[in-house]
Write an enzyme that holds these catalytic residues in place. Structure first.
Site, PDB file in Angstrom:
ATOM      1  N   ASP A 119      -4.286   3.674  12.101  1.00  0.00           N
ATOM      2  CA  ASP A 119      -4.289   5.142  12.233  1.00  0.00           C
ATOM      3  C   ASP A 119      -3.002   5.760  11.711  1.00  0.00           C
ATOM      4  O   ASP A 119      -1.986   5.779  12.398  1.00  0.00           O
ATOM      5  CB  ASP A 119      -4.486   5.507  13.711  1.00  0.00           C
ATOM      6  CG  ASP A 119      -5.918   5.323  14.148  1.00  0.00           C
ATOM      7  OD1 ASP A 119      -6.153   4.721  15.211  1.00  0.00           O
ATOM      8  OD2 ASP A 119      -6.800   5.787  13.413  1.00  0.00           O
ATOM      9  N   MET A 168      -5.049  10.256   8.572  1.00  0.00           N
ATOM     10  CA  MET A 168      -5.089  11.561   9.229  1.00  0.00           C
ATOM     11  C   MET A 168      -3.845  12.311   8.751  1.00  0.00           C
ATOM     12  O   MET A 168      -2.881  12.536   9.487  1.00  0.00           O
ATOM     13  CB  MET A 168      -5.089  11.395  10.764  1.00  0.00           C
ATOM     14  CG  MET A 168      -6.407  10.855  11.279  1.00  0.00           C
ATOM     15  SD  MET A 168      -6.316  10.243  12.964  1.00  0.00           S
ATOM     16  CE  MET A 168      -5.698   8.589  12.626  1.00  0.00           C
ATOM     17  N   HIS A 200      -7.136   4.631   8.195  1.00  0.00           N
ATOM     18  CA  HIS A 200      -7.647   5.956   8.541  1.00  0.00           C
ATOM     19  C   HIS A 200      -6.530   6.966   8.299  1.00  0.00           C
ATOM     20  O   HIS A 200      -5.584   7.044   9.090  1.00  0.00           O
ATOM     21  CB  HIS A 200      -8.087   5.940  10.014  1.00  0.00           C
ATOM     22  CG  HIS A 200      -8.635   7.236  10.501  1.00  0.00           C
ATOM     23  ND1 HIS A 200      -8.864   7.449  11.860  1.00  0.00           N
ATOM     24  CD2 HIS A 200      -8.988   8.371   9.865  1.00  0.00           C
ATOM     25  CE1 HIS A 200      -9.350   8.667  12.022  1.00  0.00           C
ATOM     26  NE2 HIS A 200      -9.427   9.258  10.830  1.00  0.00           N
ATOM     27  N   ASP A 213     -15.175   6.570  16.045  1.00  0.00           N
ATOM     28  CA  ASP A 213     -13.756   6.409  16.324  1.00  0.00           C
ATOM     29  C   ASP A 213     -13.291   7.323  17.453  1.00  0.00           C
ATOM     30  O   ASP A 213     -13.221   8.534  17.287  1.00  0.00           O
ATOM     31  CB  ASP A 213     -12.991   6.739  15.028  1.00  0.00           C
ATOM     32  CG  ASP A 213     -11.529   6.425  15.122  1.00  0.00           C
ATOM     33  OD1 ASP A 213     -10.816   6.675  14.129  1.00  0.00           O
ATOM     34  OD2 ASP A 213     -11.092   5.940  16.165  1.00  0.00           O
ATOM     35  N   HIS A 266      -8.084  -1.508  12.398  1.00  0.00           N
ATOM     36  CA  HIS A 266      -8.063  -0.067  12.139  1.00  0.00           C
ATOM     37  C   HIS A 266      -6.629   0.433  12.228  1.00  0.00           C
ATOM     38  O   HIS A 266      -5.900   0.124  13.175  1.00  0.00           O
ATOM     39  CB  HIS A 266      -8.941   0.647  13.169  1.00  0.00           C
ATOM     40  CG  HIS A 266      -9.184   2.096  12.904  1.00  0.00           C
ATOM     41  ND1 HIS A 266     -10.084   2.537  11.948  1.00  0.00           N
ATOM     42  CD2 HIS A 266      -8.634   3.198  13.472  1.00  0.00           C
ATOM     43  CE1 HIS A 266     -10.082   3.872  11.967  1.00  0.00           C
ATOM     44  NE2 HIS A 266      -9.221   4.295  12.874  1.00  0.00           N
ATOM     45  N   MET A 317      -0.831   8.881  10.801  1.00  0.00           N
ATOM     46  CA  MET A 317      -0.758  10.291  11.199  1.00  0.00           C
ATOM     47  C   MET A 317       0.556  10.895  10.706  1.00  0.00           C
ATOM     48  O   MET A 317       1.613  10.267  10.821  1.00  0.00           O
ATOM     49  CB  MET A 317      -0.799  10.409  12.727  1.00  0.00           C
ATOM     50  CG  MET A 317      -2.030   9.776  13.327  1.00  0.00           C
ATOM     51  SD  MET A 317      -1.947   9.845  15.140  1.00  0.00           S
ATOM     52  CE  MET A 317      -3.483   9.016  15.523  1.00  0.00           C
ATOM     53  N   MET A 338     -15.665  11.111  14.068  1.00  0.00           N
ATOM     54  CA  MET A 338     -14.660  11.176  15.134  1.00  0.00           C
ATOM     55  C   MET A 338     -15.336  11.592  16.432  1.00  0.00           C
ATOM     56  O   MET A 338     -16.016  12.620  16.498  1.00  0.00           O
ATOM     57  CB  MET A 338     -13.565  12.181  14.778  1.00  0.00           C
ATOM     58  CG  MET A 338     -12.646  11.791  13.632  1.00  0.00           C
ATOM     59  SD  MET A 338     -11.861  10.201  13.843  1.00  0.00           S
ATOM     60  CE  MET A 338     -10.883  10.486  15.331  1.00  0.00           C
ATOM     61  N   SER A 376      -7.970  -0.540  16.954  1.00  0.00           N
ATOM     62  CA  SER A 376      -6.955   0.346  16.359  1.00  0.00           C
ATOM     63  C   SER A 376      -5.566  -0.088  16.815  1.00  0.00           C
ATOM     64  O   SER A 376      -5.276  -0.107  18.020  1.00  0.00           O
ATOM     65  CB  SER A 376      -7.180   1.792  16.809  1.00  0.00           C
ATOM     66  OG  SER A 376      -6.008   2.550  16.548  1.00  0.00           O
TER      67      SER A 376
HETATM   68  C1  DX5 Z   1      -7.407   8.934  17.009  1.00  0.00           C
HETATM   69  C2  DX5 Z   1      -7.617   7.676  16.205  1.00  0.00           C
HETATM   70  C3  DX5 Z   1      -8.443   6.653  16.927  1.00  0.00           C
HETATM   71  C4  DX5 Z   1      -7.821   6.196  18.232  1.00  0.00           C
HETATM   72  C5  DX5 Z   1      -8.775   5.311  18.977  1.00  0.00           C
HETATM   73  O1  DX5 Z   1      -6.886   9.944  16.190  1.00  0.00           O
HETATM   74  O2  DX5 Z   1      -8.257   7.955  14.980  1.00  0.00           O
HETATM   75  O3  DX5 Z   1      -8.629   5.523  16.065  1.00  0.00           O
HETATM   76  O4  DX5 Z   1      -6.637   5.490  17.969  1.00  0.00           O
HETATM   77  O5  DX5 Z   1      -8.178   4.994  20.207  1.00  0.00           O
HETATM   78  P1  DX5 Z   1      -9.057   4.855  21.541  1.00  0.00           P
HETATM   79  O6  DX5 Z   1     -10.020   3.739  21.253  1.00  0.00           O
HETATM   80  O7  DX5 Z   1      -8.048   4.522  22.597  1.00  0.00           O
HETATM   81  O8  DX5 Z   1      -9.743   6.161  21.755  1.00  0.00           O
HETATM   82 ZN    ZN Z   2      -8.803   6.170  13.734  1.00  0.00          ZN
END
Ligand code: DX5
Ligand code: ZN
Length: 215
Positions: free
Chosen positions: A32, A65, A63, A174, A30, A34, A136, A7
């Protein structure tokens, strides 16, 4: 062989190109996204995927979110997403179905994610159309959190659903993936592991990716 998706939330954004190059032995990247509404954090979005697409040919596993993902699916697909993962909690069922159709119409792979508190059964109405199920194993919003072991039976349940339906669908996990939880998730039926901190904070990232793969 289980696939590893580092990620970039855990990368150093002052040297993102070099950081992406340092994990080019991974299977997917990946991403993320947000919005500060669906999750209590803001990360990055369309301009970053546009530039990242120019510097790597790794599959981009986006991903979302975000609330109202349907408004942005087309843009993420057009800017280079290979996989778009929506959250089943983010919109009404008819909007989720519309989003899934849109991703597939763009020729991309589509995934659906459940937060820790959302049962896997919520995915059943959509399951036949999915290329990915994202379980998750942390509350979405932040990297570096501890793995939630209650994700393990959900991984098993998702794998059983995929088998029962006889569909080709990856089970992606994840959050909090490290050398110990990677094996636990693989044994539970995971086929893709997202790893942010454990890869980007490793002294040797390529070696860490191999170890997480179980080599
Ligand atoms: C959290 C993300 C994950 C996160 C994973 O909301 O969806 O992808 O970045 O990071 P680690 O591997 O550090 O938990
Ligand atoms: Zn993620």
């Amino acid at each position: 062989m289980i696939k590893i998706a580092p990620s970039i939330l855990a990368a150093d954004f002052t040297r993102l190109g070099e950081d992406i190059d340092s994990i080019k032995t991974a299977d997917l990247l990946h991403f993320d996204v947000m919005d500060g509404v669906f999750v209590p954090n803001i990360s990055f979005g369309l301009p970053v995927i546009k530039d990242v697409r120019r510097v790597t040919d790794m599959p981009l596993d986006v991903h979302l979110m975000i609330k109202f993902p349907g408004k942005y699916i087309g843009k993420f697909c057009d800017l280079g997403a290979d996989i778009v993962v929506l959250h089943v909690e983010a919109e009404e069922p008819w909007e989720i179905k519309k989003g899934i159709r849109e991703v597939k119409a763009k020729g991309k792979k589509v995934g659906l994610s459940v937060k820790p508190g959302t049962p896997v059964s919520e995915l059943e109405p959509y399951a036949e159309s999915l290329d990915h199920i994202l379980i998750m194993s942390v509350e979405p919003g932040f990297g570096g959190q501890g793995f939630m072991p209650e994700a393990l039976p959900k991984i098993e349940e998702a794998a059983a659903l995929v088998n029962r339906l006889g569909i080709k669908c990856d089970i992606e996990v994840d959050g909090g993936i490290n050398r110990v939880t990677a094996r636990q998730c693989e044994n539970a039926g995971a086929t893709i592991l997202v790893a942010g901190s454990s890869v980007f904070h490793a002294a040797d990232r390529a070696e860490e990716i191999m170890i997480l793969r179980g080599n």
